[in-house]
Write an enzyme that holds these catalytic residues in place. Structure first.
Site, mmCIF file in Angstrom:
data_model
loop_
_atom_site.group_PDB
_atom_site.id
_atom_site.type_symbol
_atom_site.label_atom_id
_atom_site.label_comp_id
_atom_site.label_asym_id
_atom_site.label_seq_id
_atom_site.Cartn_x
_atom_site.Cartn_y
_atom_site.Cartn_z
ATOM 1 N N TRP A 48 -6.553 3.638 -0.220
ATOM 2 C CA TRP A 48 -7.059 2.606 -0.458
ATOM 3 C C TRP A 48 -6.587 1.713 0.323
ATOM 4 O O TRP A 48 -7.043 0.378 0.481
ATOM 5 C CB TRP A 48 -6.741 2.527 -2.220
ATOM 6 N N HIS A 49 -5.276 1.677 0.438
ATOM 7 C CA HIS A 49 -4.686 0.386 1.389
ATOM 8 C C HIS A 49 -4.884 0.367 2.839
ATOM 9 O O HIS A 49 -5.027 -0.642 3.236
ATOM 10 C CB HIS A 49 -2.961 0.530 1.371
ATOM 11 N N GLY A 50 -5.427 1.306 3.398
ATOM 12 C CA GLY A 50 -5.970 1.213 4.740
ATOM 13 C C GLY A 50 -6.357 2.272 5.230
ATOM 14 O O GLY A 50 -6.061 3.467 4.935
#
Length: 466
Positions: free
Chosen positions: A319-321
């Site tokens: 989700w973060h990247g």
């Protein structure tokens, strides 16, 4: 546009507050929606269309989910449509090039990357709109029939680009009726300025150190310098992101909203499990309520529980990247949390506060290095140095310890609740003069922060790209 910019502080925010408080209550959501869309499209106007598309998709799907609730299969179809559309938008803009690039690498193909710009905050408002559809399906909230009100919820600029992730049921009543009296305005400005100071004066100051360290070739990096850099980035991202969350919560109060807290002094944690109860709490809550529990949580036996932890943390990392380091970051936490749940929990509970924190902090510093370095060869070399490969220290290590020792002590102090508690106690003792003292402190923080921003100094925003 970010909060710690001259354009936001001296133009956008004052004009927005003035306009918002001039109009009657029935028009406040419309004004907030309009200024939020302007805020969102300030850098890339075309992405207002993405925001509007997301609003329309979930507005109508929410209505149909509720309308056909008595026909469970049909209601589920609209829920699936909502989730698919949201994940489709997120996948196209954030992950398409990641999958194309890795397909080219593993299969020897030569497909051209899409190279589309990432709409700001898409990860945050995607999760918000998905949670709304899921909660309507579960019957926990009623579908919002007013399109303006729903659009206000999705696009609300105070928490739009980096959270905290606001769940619809937490602000449902406030969207319909809220107070914007003097106490809310005062509390909101107080919280905003404290967050601004954390981000501009603290995060930016230590971030300059990390920028120096990460540019050093790993062949020239020493063990002490590597750990100093890891500590610097860990503190930078904490004060950057928690400062932004404070600003968002403060801005929410200026418009009558009470957003939930997003940070609770995570670096005083005695385990990594506790750390994730204190860090980015809105994200942890989202994954717990909308993924971990639906997968079975810890109710279906030990192995299912461990599987669920692994799945949640793999996805949390991704989700973060769209980069492998974020996947490895999620896997790293999955392993640590599983170890704590199965082997270390009782030991950490019985050990003293000092020992448990001495264990926790190095584990966290390693995790933040994984988070920070997207180049895997650089990451691998950096972690090897942290593990002891290479010289212990050099003249640059001594320079960093001398140059930044006082700043580190200050940051470590402000990463605990002690200073703020003492500040509140001091105000209580001042009696009637507490308002004057508080105003002077806040004015000083604001003027120093504003001078830093106007000067054009180093002023990144780390979570802007998520």
């Amino acid at each position: 546009m970010v909060f710690s910019s001259a354009a936001f502080m001296f133009y956008f925010l004052p004009l927005t507050i003035l306009l918002y408080h001039m109009v009657p209550d029935r028009m406040k959501n419309a004004v907030l929606l309009a200024v939020s869309l302007f805020f969102y499209g300030f850098g890339e106007p075309v992405y207002i269309l993405i925001m509007l598309l997301s609003i329309f998709i979930d507005y109508f799907n929410g209505i149909f989910i509720e309308k056909f609730r008595h026909r469970k299969n049909l209601s589920k179809v609209f829920l699936i449509l909502s989730i698919t559309a949201n994940l489709g938008l997120l996948g196209f803009f954030k992950y398409a090039d990641f999958f194309i690039g890795n397909t080219n690498l593993f299969f020897g193909t030569d497909r051209e990357l899409l190279s589309v710009a990432l709409p700001i905050g898409i990860s945050f408002f995607t999760f918000q709109t998905m949670s709304y559809s899921i909660d309507v399906y579960r019957g926990e909230v009623k579908a919002q029939k007013n399109l303006i009100t729903f659009g206000t919820y999705v696009s609300m600029f105070p928490q739009l680009i980096a959270g905290p992730i606001v769940i619809y049921k937490d602000v449902e009543k406030q969207l319909e009726k809220r107070q914007t009296d003097l106490s809310h305005l005062t509390e909101g400005m107080h919280r905003f300025i404290l967050g601004l100071g954390k981000k501009v004066l603290l995060a930016n100051s230590i971030g300059a150190l990390w920028e120096q360290v990460k540019m050093i070739p790993v062949e020239e990096l020493t063990v002490v310098t590597a750990w100093i850099g890891a500590a610097a980035f860990s503190l930078q991202i904490y004060f950057d992101f928690s400062g932004y969350s404070d600003m968002a919560i403060g801005l929410g109060k200026l418009f009558g909203f009470d957003f939930l807290e997003n940070f609770n002094y995570p670096f005083i944690s005695r385990s990594v499990t506790e750390f994730w109860r204190r860090w980015h709490m809105s994200l942890s809550k989202w994954f717990r309520n909308y993924l971990y529990f639906p997968l079975g949580g810890n109710r279906k036996g030990r192995w299912i529980t461990l599987r669920n932890i692994a799945v949640v943390w793999m996805l949390t990392g991704f989700w973060h990247g769209a980069s492998w380091n974020y996947v490895f970051w999620g896997m790293y936490f999955a392993v640590v949390l599983i170890l704590e749940k199965t082997l270390l929990r009782k030991f950490l509970e019985k050990s003293g506060k000092l020992f448990s924190r001495v264990y926790t902090l190095p584990v966290l510093l390693v995790s933040f290095v994984i988070f920070a370095l997207e180049d895997l060869s650089h990451l691998s070399g950096y972690l090897k140095v942290m593990a002891g490969k290479g010289a212990l220290m050099d003249e640059f290590s001594l320079y960093l310890m001398d140059r930044y020792a006082l700043l580190f002590l200050l940051l470590l102090l402000f990463s605990t609740p002690w200073p703020y508690r003492r500040y509140l106690q001091f105000l209580d003792r001042r009696g009637r003069s507490q308002t004057v003292v508080s105003a002077m402190v806040l004015l000083g923080i604001f003027l120093l922060s504003a001078a830093y921003i106007v000067d054009g100094a180093y002023n990144p925003f780390l979570y802007f790209r998520f």
